[in-house]
Design a protein around this motif. Structure first.
Motif, PDB file in Angstrom:
ATOM      1  N   GLY A  39       0.845  -1.046   0.040  1.00 55.32           N
ATOM      2  CA  GLY A  39       0.083   0.162   0.005  1.00 55.32           C
ATOM      3  C   GLY A  39       0.743   1.109  -0.115  1.00 55.32           C
ATOM      4  N   TRP A  40       2.031   1.172   0.404  1.00 54.18           N
ATOM      5  CA  TRP A  40       3.090   2.231   0.168  1.00 54.18           C
ATOM      6  C   TRP A  40       3.026   3.084  -0.978  1.00 54.18           C
ATOM      7  CZ3 TRP A  40       7.452   3.790   3.766  1.00 54.18           C
ATOM      8  CH2 TRP A  40       7.305   3.280   4.923  1.00 54.18           C
ATOM      9  N   THR A  41       2.734   2.260  -2.052  1.00 55.26           N
ATOM     10  CA  THR A  41       2.826   2.955  -3.436  1.00 55.26           C
ATOM     11  C   THR A  41       1.530   3.754  -3.677  1.00 55.26           C
ATOM     12  OG1 THR A  41       1.628   1.059  -4.571  1.00 55.26           O
ATOM     13  CG2 THR A  41       3.937   1.065  -4.432  1.00 55.26           C
ATOM     14  N   GLU A  42       0.618   3.653  -2.725  1.00 56.09           N
ATOM     15  CA  GLU A  42      -0.785   4.495  -3.028  1.00 56.09           C
ATOM     16  C   GLU A  42      -0.588   5.800  -2.245  1.00 56.09           C
ATOM     17  OE1 GLU A  42      -3.377   3.512  -4.792  1.00 56.09           O
ATOM     18  OE2 GLU A  42      -2.114   1.708  -5.284  1.00 56.09           O
ATOM     19  N   TRP A  43       0.345   5.776  -1.135  1.00 55.01           N
ATOM     20  CA  TRP A  43       0.340   7.003  -0.309  1.00 55.01           C
ATOM     21  C   TRP A  43       1.710   7.727  -0.357  1.00 55.01           C
ATOM     22  CZ3 TRP A  43       3.550   7.020   3.827  1.00 55.01           C
ATOM     23  CH2 TRP A  43       3.798   5.730   4.404  1.00 55.01           C
ATOM     24  N   PHE A  44       2.722   7.048  -0.625  1.00 57.70           N
ATOM     25  CA  PHE A  44       4.164   7.777  -0.785  1.00 57.70           C
ATOM     26  C   PHE A  44       4.457   7.812  -2.075  1.00 57.70           C
ATOM     27  CE2 PHE A  44       7.783   8.408   2.431  1.00 57.70           C
ATOM     28  CZ  PHE A  44       8.342   9.087   1.691  1.00 57.70           C
ATOM     29  N   ALA A  45       4.405   8.940  -2.877  1.00 58.38           N
ATOM     30  CA  ALA A  45       4.585   9.244  -4.221  1.00 58.38           C
ATOM     31  C   ALA A  45       5.923   8.833  -4.936  1.00 58.38           C
ATOM     32  CB  ALA A  45       4.334  10.460  -4.738  1.00 58.38           C
ATOM     33  N   ALA A  46       6.776   8.657  -3.905  1.00 57.82           N
ATOM     34  CA  ALA A  46       8.301   8.405  -4.470  1.00 57.82           C
ATOM     35  C   ALA A  46       8.301   6.918  -4.539  1.00 57.82           C
ATOM     36  CB  ALA A  46       9.228   8.888  -3.714  1.00 57.82           C
ATOM     37  N   VAL A  47       7.626   6.208  -3.940  1.00 58.08           N
ATOM     38  CA  VAL A  47       7.609   4.526  -3.998  1.00 58.08           C
ATOM     39  C   VAL A  47       6.984   4.136  -5.021  1.00 58.08           C
ATOM     40  CG1 VAL A  47       7.390   2.504  -2.572  1.00 58.08           C
ATOM     41  CG2 VAL A  47       7.983   4.697  -1.425  1.00 58.08           C
TER      42      VAL A  47
END
Length: 168
Positions: free
Chosen positions: A43-51
């Motif tokens: 889910g990090w790709t959904e909220w951390f734009a750099a990931v």
């Protein structure tokens, strides 16, 4: 080219030559923030734009090198621009702290990297503090210090986006 980093413990967060610390208060409660950080790695790709890619791995290289338990948790992370990390989770203490160290990266000049997310109740919400602790060549350390403002902006945007996601 990917290279091995030094195996650092959680104490490196306090002793690293470069320590970048950012904090922000959000409305989501600590338990929900912790689950988003530690349990919903993709889910990090959904909220951390750099990931651009985040996935859990097990066992990790770091624990394998240290002869640690086969159930040890790790992460594979890719960032916009092509930087990659293989990481070992150092602490996952709900709802207070989530921390990991990079074991392998293609970031030039990096020698050691530990990140800690510390969560503290703030009214009905959470104070999120992210510490980015690193060591590397003089050029790497200098570049990180120059990147402080951009990393701070990325943190603020990411935590704001996470708070919106958790409210939905």
């Amino acid at each position: 080219m990917a290279h091995l980093l030094r195996e650092m413990g959680l104490d490196f967060v306090e002793t690293a030559p470069v320590r970048l610390v950012f904090a922000r208060e959000i409305a989501a409660p600590p338990e929900r923030v912790f689950r988003a950080l530690a349990e919903d790695v993709p889910g990090w790709t959904e909220w951390f734009a750099a990931v651009t890619l985040a996935r859990p791995t097990s066992p990790t290289l770091g624990f394998a090198r240290a002869g640690g338990p086969p159930s040890a948790r790790g992460r594979e992370i890719r960032l916009r621009g092509g930087t990659r990390f293989e990481e070992t989770v150092l602490a996952a203490k709900e709802p207070e702290v989530y921390a990991y160290r990079a074991d392998v990266t293609n970031a030039p000049g990096a020698r050691a990297l530990v990140e800690e997310w510390r969560l503290t109740p703030a009214g009905t919400g959470t104070r999120v503090q992210w510490t980015f602790a690193a060591d590397g060549t003089a050029a790497f350390r200098f570049t990180l210090k120059l990147a402080r403002a951009g990393l701070g902006r990325a943190f603020r945007d990411a935590v704001t986006s996470l708070d919106r996601r958790l409210a939905a």
